[in-house]
Enzyme design. Structure first.
Site, PDB file in Angstrom:
ATOM      1  N   LYS A  35       0.845  -1.206   0.211  1.00  0.00           N
ATOM      2  CA  LYS A  35      -0.081   0.018   0.086  1.00  0.00           C
ATOM      3  C   LYS A  35       0.968   1.504  -0.362  1.00  0.00           C
ATOM      4  CE  LYS A  35      -3.969   0.121   2.742  1.00  0.00           C
ATOM      5  NZ  LYS A  35      -5.010   0.899   4.114  1.00  0.00           N
ATOM      6  N   LEU A 250     -33.379   9.859   7.108  1.00  0.00           N
ATOM      7  CA  LEU A 250     -34.826   9.808   7.005  1.00  0.00           C
ATOM      8  C   LEU A 250     -35.007   8.547   6.327  1.00  0.00           C
ATOM      9  CD1 LEU A 250     -36.691  12.196   9.392  1.00  0.00           C
ATOM     10  CD2 LEU A 250     -35.682   9.628  10.106  1.00  0.00           C
ATOM     11  N   GLY A 257     -25.603  -0.747   6.453  1.00  0.00           N
ATOM     12  CA  GLY A 257     -24.954  -2.058   6.403  1.00  0.00           C
ATOM     13  C   GLY A 257     -23.122  -0.825   6.417  1.00  0.00           C
ATOM     14  N   CYS A 260     -19.199   0.843   9.970  1.00  0.00           N
ATOM     15  CA  CYS A 260     -19.265   1.266  10.865  1.00  0.00           C
ATOM     16  C   CYS A 260     -20.525   0.833  11.534  1.00  0.00           C
ATOM     17  CB  CYS A 260     -18.862   2.467  10.301  1.00  0.00           C
ATOM     18  SG  CYS A 260     -17.532   3.448   9.921  1.00  0.00           S
ATOM     19  N   LYS A 320     -23.399   1.896   0.359  1.00  0.00           N
ATOM     20  CA  LYS A 320     -23.946   3.063  -0.111  1.00  0.00           C
ATOM     21  C   LYS A 320     -23.401   3.143  -1.436  1.00  0.00           C
ATOM     22  CE  LYS A 320     -21.223   6.292   2.421  1.00  0.00           C
ATOM     23  NZ  LYS A 320     -21.125   7.185   3.347  1.00  0.00           N
TER      24      LYS A 320
END
Ligand code: UDX
Length: 429
Positions: A35, A250, A257, A260, A320
């Site tokens: 990395k 909302l 998911g 976190c 997301k």
């Protein structure tokens, strides 16, 4: 100021890069040689909007560098931020072995006063443990302070969240490090909350649990909406305009998911239990979240009846929008459950396909979102990517063997979908 960030994951890399962007001299340390090499060669280990450009610019300006050497990071900087993983254990508690290991390494390399800042999400009282560990392993017997400075970065918006924070929380055990911490964050011009270290650690878990609770709350409301013919979006707008409630978080859907919320909820429940409190409210938040997925699968089964050998298109794999992260993604869980029922899947995600390939097998990965529906019995929306709203719906309807769409993220208008000839099922509408 001279700052070191240990750990170049989502949090560490964004933190280091944004600190460099506002003029600090930043060293990012990571144990992962591959990395570090990639970053030194100006490659990016993760996708995060806007980050690559900032990394390039700050490396070029000489303000940002990457190394494998913790010793170099500790010696050269005044403030050392710890941003290492704190993964969940099978019983829900947090694995703090990386925190402990890094604390020891910092201690062994300290030659003068340092401020050691915990940015990783940790159980309350971890700061005390870090301080004890450093004291135990620091042979040079130099002064140091431990600070808790939780992050509130959303993946996909992390750079923006860092550059324009709602607040900066600084938890301290003595007043000594406050001035330097304020100075490090001064360019961001955000409200600063200085508090004791336990409160700072609690703020992080309390904030994430509350946000998860908000999502489960609206998902519970979506069940009532479905039972009564009401519309959950309108209910969310109606309550969200009350400034005491707020409209954000909302959006009813497949549930939360990611790396976190699920982890932080389990950890907070566990910590509370250890402190003698049964946090049943948060257990209910978890239960509602799990049920939301069950209910969606049931909806698909009720419409398609048998899923064995059905072809289903799935749009979205990331947990997301705006990220390539598939860790604990509801979309992946959905795919796996449909596969278990015997369905054949054609899937697409704007960013997460290469990461998904490592965990989701025996599906057809499709490059163009408009091709996913080809020959499918139904199309499912699993992630709230805004580009899915631009789907060529005429074409999708023709490509599907039956014009059925299950929208797990409420991206389309039910009336319009009906007018276009779809059998359209969404959440709470
Ligand atoms: C979260 C917190 O927001 C951030 O402050 C913290 O530091 C890290 O955890 P993140 O996990 O990146 O950030 O994602 P977030 O945007 O909070 O979304 C989490 C999940 O909730 C996603 O699966 C998302 O789809 C879901 N969600 C979010 C909803 O279902 N409805 C909503 O209204 C909002």
């Amino acid at each position: 100021m001279k700052l070191t960030i240990i750990g170049t994951g989502y949090v560490g890399l964004v933190t280091g890069t944004c600190f460099a962007e506002v003029g600090h001299q930043v060293i990012c340390v990571d144990k992962d040689t591959a990395k570090v090499k990639l970053l030194q060669a100006r490659g990016m280990p993760i996708y995060e909007p806007g980050l690559e450009e900032l990394v390039q610019r700050n490396v070029a300006a000489g303000r940002l560098s990457f190394t494998n050497s913790t010793a170099e990071g500790v010696v050269k900087s005044d403030i050392i931020f710890i941003a290492v993983p704190t993964p969940p254990q099978p019983d829900g508690s947090v694995d703090l072995s990386f925190m402990e290991g890094v604390s020891r390494e910092i201690a062994q390399n300290m030659t003068g006063y340092k401020i050691v800042v915990d940015k990783s999400t940790v159980p309350v009282k971890t700061g005390d443990k870090v301080a004890e560990t450093i004291k135990r392993y620091c042979k040079a017997r130099v002064d140091f302070d431990v600070v808790s400075n939780p992050e509130f970065l959303r993946e996909g918006f992390a750079v923006d969240d860092f550059m324009k924070p709602d607040r900066v929380v600084i938890g301290v055990r003595s007043p000594r490090p406050v001035q330097a911490m304020k100075q490090a964050y001064e360019p961001f011009q955000a409200p600063v909350i200085v508090t004791d270290i336990n409160s700072a650690e609690l703020i992080k878990h309390a904030a994430n649990s509350f946000l998860a609770l908000k999502i489960s709350y609206i998902n519970a409301i979506s069940v009532i909406c479905e039972a009564t013919g009401a519309n959950v979006n309108e209910v969310a707008n109606g309550i969200g305009l009350d400034t005491r409630i707020g409209r954000r978080f909302l959006d009813a859907g497949l549930g939360f998911g990611g790396s976190c919320f699920p982890k932080d909820l389990s950890a907070f429940i566990k910590i509370s239990e250890q402190l003698g409190y049964d946090f049943r409210l948060l257990k209910e938040v978890q239960r509602i979240n799990a049920e939301q997925m069950d209910r969606f699968i049931k909806k698909i089964e009720e419409t398609l009846w048998v899923l064995k050998d059905k072809n289903i298109g799935v749009l979205g794999l990331a947990f997301k929008q705006n990220t390539d992260d598939v860790r604990l993604s509801p979309a992946i869980e959905l795919c796996e459950r449909l596969q278990r029922e015997g369905a054949q899947l054609r899937v697409h995600d704007p960013r997460a396909m290469s990461k998904a390939k490592a965990i989701l097998r025996d599906v057809t990965y499709v490059d163009d979102m408009n091709d996913v529906a080809q020959g499918c019995d139904a199309l499912v929306i699993a992630t709230e990517w805004p580009e899915f709203k631009k789907l060529d719906l005429e074409r999708v309807r023709k490509e599907l063997t039956h014009p059925i769409m299950f929208d797990g993220r409420n991206l389309f208008d039910p009336q319009e979908m009906e007018t276009l000839g779809f059998i359209y099922k969404s959440i709470g509408r």
